[in-house]
Every structure is written in C-alpha cells, then in structure tokens.
Design an enzyme around this catalytic site. Sequence first.
Site, short mmCIF file in Angstrom:
data_model
loop_
_atom_site.label_atom_id
_atom_site.label_comp_id
_atom_site.label_asym_id
_atom_site.label_seq_id
_atom_site.Cartn_x
_atom_site.Cartn_y
_atom_site.Cartn_z
N SER A 35 3.01 -1.90 10.43
CA SER A 35 4.63 -2.01 10.71
C SER A 35 5.24 -3.37 10.37
O SER A 35 6.04 -3.73 11.08
CB SER A 35 4.87 -1.81 12.37
OG SER A 35 4.32 -0.26 12.30
N GLY A 51 2.28 2.39 10.64
CA GLY A 51 3.12 3.38 10.75
C GLY A 51 3.59 3.88 11.80
O GLY A 51 4.42 4.91 12.11
N ASN A 61 0.83 -1.15 -0.10
CA ASN A 61 -0.01 0.06 -0.06
C ASN A 61 0.84 1.25 -0.11
O ASN A 61 1.55 1.68 0.89
CB ASN A 61 -0.99 0.04 1.15
CG ASN A 61 -1.80 1.19 1.39
OD1 ASN A 61 -1.84 2.18 0.57
ND2 ASN A 61 -2.50 1.45 2.40
N TRP A 62 1.08 1.87 -0.94
CA TRP A 62 2.25 2.98 -1.39
C TRP A 62 1.53 4.31 -0.79
O TRP A 62 2.33 4.91 -0.67
CB TRP A 62 2.57 3.11 -2.87
CG TRP A 62 3.30 1.96 -3.48
CD1 TRP A 62 3.66 0.90 -2.64
CD2 TRP A 62 3.67 1.90 -4.78
NE1 TRP A 62 4.21 -0.18 -3.54
CE2 TRP A 62 4.36 0.45 -4.78
CE3 TRP A 62 3.64 2.43 -5.85
CZ2 TRP A 62 5.06 0.00 -5.92
CZ3 TRP A 62 4.35 1.95 -6.96
CH2 TRP A 62 5.04 0.73 -6.88
N LYS A 63 0.29 4.10 -0.33
CA LYS A 63 -0.47 5.48 0.09
C LYS A 63 -0.09 6.48 -0.76
O LYS A 63 0.18 6.43 -1.96
CB LYS A 63 -0.03 5.80 1.54
CG LYS A 63 -0.22 4.39 2.40
CD LYS A 63 -0.30 4.52 4.03
CE LYS A 63 -0.35 3.22 4.78
NZ LYS A 63 -0.01 3.47 6.05
N GLU A 71 -6.95 4.96 7.78
CA GLU A 71 -6.63 6.20 7.41
C GLU A 71 -7.91 6.81 6.76
O GLU A 71 -8.31 8.09 7.08
CB GLU A 71 -5.55 6.47 6.52
CG GLU A 71 -4.26 6.33 7.34
CD GLU A 71 -3.07 5.63 6.57
OE1 GLU A 71 -3.08 5.68 5.25
OE2 GLU A 71 -2.06 5.11 7.19
N GLU A 129 -5.66 -4.92 10.67
CA GLU A 129 -4.49 -3.91 10.77
C GLU A 129 -4.91 -2.97 12.14
O GLU A 129 -6.01 -2.13 11.93
CB GLU A 129 -4.73 -2.87 9.54
CG GLU A 129 -4.27 -3.29 8.26
CD GLU A 129 -3.54 -2.42 7.20
OE1 GLU A 129 -2.65 -2.51 6.98
OE2 GLU A 129 -4.24 -1.45 7.05
N GLY A 176 2.72 -1.04 4.29
CA GLY A 176 2.79 0.40 3.96
C GLY A 176 4.27 0.73 3.91
O GLY A 176 4.72 0.46 2.54
N GLY A 177 4.85 1.40 4.72
CA GLY A 177 6.17 1.87 4.63
C GLY A 177 7.33 1.01 4.00
O GLY A 177 7.78 1.60 3.18
P1 PGA Z 1 2.60 0.36 7.63
O1 PGA Z 1 1.19 0.46 7.08
O2 PGA Z 1 2.90 -0.93 7.12
O3 PGA Z 1 3.34 1.50 7.13
O4 PGA Z 1 2.25 0.14 8.99
C1 PGA Z 1 0.29 -0.52 6.75
C2 PGA Z 1 -0.89 0.00 6.19
O5 PGA Z 1 -1.26 1.15 6.44
O6 PGA Z 1 -1.56 -0.70 5.23
#
Ligand code: PGA
Length: 252
Positions: free
Chosen positions: A213, A173, A9-11, A97, A167, A234-235
């Site tokens: 994370s 994050g 998930n590159w956001k 989010e 999640e 994500g990250g």
């Molecule tokens: P993260 O995000 O790996 O940066 O914690 C996960 C997500 O929001 O899908």
Amino acid sequence: MRRPLIAGNWKMNLTRSEAVALAEAVAKQADQYPTVDIAVCPPFVYLEAVGRAIAGSRVALGAQNMYPEPSGAFTGEISPMMLCEMGCRYVILGHSERRQWLGETDSFINKKVHAALKAGLQPIVCLGEQLAEREAGHTLEVIRAQFEGSLAGLTAQQMIQTVIAYEPVWAIGTGKVATPHQAEEVHLELRKLIAQRYNPEIAQQVVIQYGGSVKPDNAQELFAQPDIDGALVGGASLKPDQFLGIIAGMKK
Ligand code: PGA
C-alpha cells in the site's frame, strides 16, 4: 553505497496497449530522478513490448516470477535465460501472493534465487508476516525464518546482488500501510541478519525495499527511514502519476 530502487509490480493487470502506454509515461519522466533506480515488472507476455517502450531510458525491466531450471519439460514455465533474452534485469521471487495461492515454499524460492543469480538476474525476494503472526508478536521470528530459508547459501557477492522486499501481507492491496516505525524495525532486523551472516559492510550494501500500500502520500515518510531503500509498488504502479509521485518522494 546502495541506491534506492522503486519497482512497479503490475501483477496480472493491464492490456498490452495500456502496458505500453504506462511504460512510455514512466520512461519519459525517469530522467528527472537520477538518484533512484526504477523498474517496471509487467506480466511475461508484455515483457517484449514494455522492453521496447522503455529502451534507452533509465527504467529497467523486471519479471514477476521464474522457474528455477534452465530448460526442459516444464509446461507453462519460464526460464531465467528467457527473461535475460527479454532484457530483464530483475525478477520478483517469492511474492506473498505466490506463497499463498501457489504454494511456494522458502526452499523452492531459494532454488529460484540461486538460478536467477546464476543467470545474471537480480532477484527481488519478497518476505513478510501475516496479520495473525504480527498480532501474536511473531513478526521478527517469521522474517528470520523466511530470510534463512529463501536466502540460504548465497555468497556475499550474491547477497549484494539480491534485493529484499519486506512486504507485510496485511498491508498488500489493503490500503493499510505499515507505519514507518513498524517497517523500519523489520528492515533493521534484516540488516542485522545480513551483518551476522556476512559482515556489517555487506549489510550496508543490500537494498531492502518496503512494499504494501505504498502511495505518493505515504512514500516520503517511509523513505525517510534509514534502512528503507525504496519500494515494491503494486496498485499505485498502474497509474503513471501515482508511480512517479512515489518516486518523487525519494529524497535520499
Ligand atoms: P500494493 O502491492 O502496493 O498494491 O499493496 C504491493 C505488492 O504486492 O508488491
């Protein structure tokens, strides 16, 4: 039996050329992991370019959101058909989010889930508790309510097409990953809820990812849990080495 799915998930990150380079780097290595389904979910405006970069590889394309109507006067929104035209297989829906900053409710998310399935997309439906809810001992209650609300009214076949991403909001994050035990407890609960609503065979077929994370150094112990079928990342999905390191942690 179900196949694990690891999705990035590159956001709202990366330039167009960075997005293409990242997609190419992942696509190049993807053949090494034939037992894992892999997807990348770039921002809408990069879908076409990223789609080209992963064409012919084992990496699938996903979007990060979608509007539940087929077309019409919905300024700024993107329809299911548009995502299909871009070559998307997946769409992330109900990310925390969006629940938190854009006011998305379970019933709105549920509309999107139905619209995605109708269009032939596989929704990745996110749910998870806030820190205060966990500390108050309400985790499973929150999960049940989100499951009932956001996944209402699916046929058994539609349930199998749907990916669930557990999640915990406090882990997204923050670098604070859920312990394998904490995650497995919720995944098992979700599988029980599916079994109760449909039957145990259906429950065994639904892919349930963990997200929050996930990094190369914690992926393997999470994936070793019987009910954790991959990750929504994500990250760490923004760096090819880290994303591929997570994929390498999947030995099931
Ligand atoms: P993260 O995000 O790996 O940066 O914690 C996960 C997500 O929001 O899908």
